[in-house]
Motif scaffolding. Structure first.
Motif, PDB file in Angstrom:
ATOM      1  N   ASP A  33       0.821  -1.214   0.000  1.00  0.00           N
ATOM      2  CA  ASP A  33       0.000   0.000   0.000  1.00  0.00           C
ATOM      3  C   ASP A  33       0.852   1.260   0.000  1.00  0.00           C
ATOM      4  OD1 ASP A  33      -2.097  -1.760   0.196  1.00  0.00           O
ATOM      5  OD2 ASP A  33      -2.622  -1.228   2.265  1.00  0.00           O
ATOM      6  N   VAL A  35      -0.943   4.102   0.655  1.00  0.00           N
ATOM      7  CA  VAL A  35      -1.810   4.903   1.511  1.00  0.00           C
ATOM      8  C   VAL A  35      -2.155   4.099   2.760  1.00  0.00           C
ATOM      9  CG1 VAL A  35      -2.836   6.238  -0.385  1.00  0.00           C
ATOM     10  CG2 VAL A  35      -3.947   4.127   0.366  1.00  0.00           C
ATOM     11  N   THR A  37      -5.054   4.324   6.314  1.00  0.00           N
ATOM     12  CA  THR A  37      -6.316   4.904   6.744  1.00  0.00           C
ATOM     13  C   THR A  37      -6.146   5.528   8.122  1.00  0.00           C
ATOM     14  OG1 THR A  37      -7.534   3.231   5.501  1.00  0.00           O
ATOM     15  CG2 THR A  37      -8.751   4.407   7.214  1.00  0.00           C
ATOM     16  N   LYS A  70      -7.892   8.337   3.734  1.00  0.00           N
ATOM     17  CA  LYS A  70      -6.540   7.895   3.377  1.00  0.00           C
ATOM     18  C   LYS A  70      -5.525   9.023   3.497  1.00  0.00           C
ATOM     19  CE  LYS A  70      -8.213   6.697  -0.636  1.00  0.00           C
ATOM     20  NZ  LYS A  70      -9.620   6.904  -0.315  1.00  0.00           N
ATOM     21  N   LYS A  84      -4.278   0.266  -2.099  1.00  0.00           N
ATOM     22  CA  LYS A  84      -4.826  -0.008  -0.768  1.00  0.00           C
ATOM     23  C   LYS A  84      -5.313  -1.446  -0.801  1.00  0.00           C
ATOM     24  CE  LYS A  84      -8.190   1.715   2.571  1.00  0.00           C
ATOM     25  NZ  LYS A  84      -9.233   2.712   2.839  1.00  0.00           N
TER      26      LYS A  84
END
Length: 131
Positions: A33, A35, A37, A70, A84
């Motif tokens: 990933d 990004v 959260t 994000k 993601k």
């Protein structure tokens, strides 16, 4: 009842109140990933502790990032894939600096052709007029 300080929690106990109140936290789902959260609202300059499948310990918020949204784990160039869950979910429509909020104002979903026509705060279509 209030949660005890983290040092008093047995390893099998999860107390989200302590985690969210004492640490700004972001969840990286997969090592691929780019990004993560935000699990709590981040203000520009906040250091968010990464949890999940991650290599870095922290990422510094470059902008305000709402809870559940994000943030970039590294600089992402315009046109680059947004990853993601270990899969491509969209592409950057502008250069995104590390730590910046990643949402419809700087990315386009590959799952929803209309995502670039949605309001970034409400998700309401901006290209449809109801009479």
């Amino acid at each position: 009842a209030a949660c005890p300080p983290p040092r008093r929690l047995p390893s099998s106990v999860f107390c989200k109140e302590v985690i969210f109140m004492e640490n700004k936290t972001a969840f990286q789902i997969d090592l691929k990933d780019n990004v993560a959260t935000a699990l709590a609202e981040l203000t520009a300059g906040d250091e968010a502790k990464l949890i999940g499948d991650h290599e870095k310990e922290y990422v510094k918020a470059a902008t305000d990032v709402p809870t559940g949204h994000k943030l970039a784990l590294r600089d992402i160039a315009s046109g680059e894939k947004i990853i993601k869950y270990g899969v491509v979910i969209g592409r950057a429509t502008a250069d995104i600096p590390q730590g910046a909020w990643v949402h419809l104002h700087v990315m386009q979903s590959i799952y929803d052709e209309r995502s670039s026509h949605l309001d970034i705060n409400t998700g309401a279509p901006k290209d449809t007029k109801y009479e």
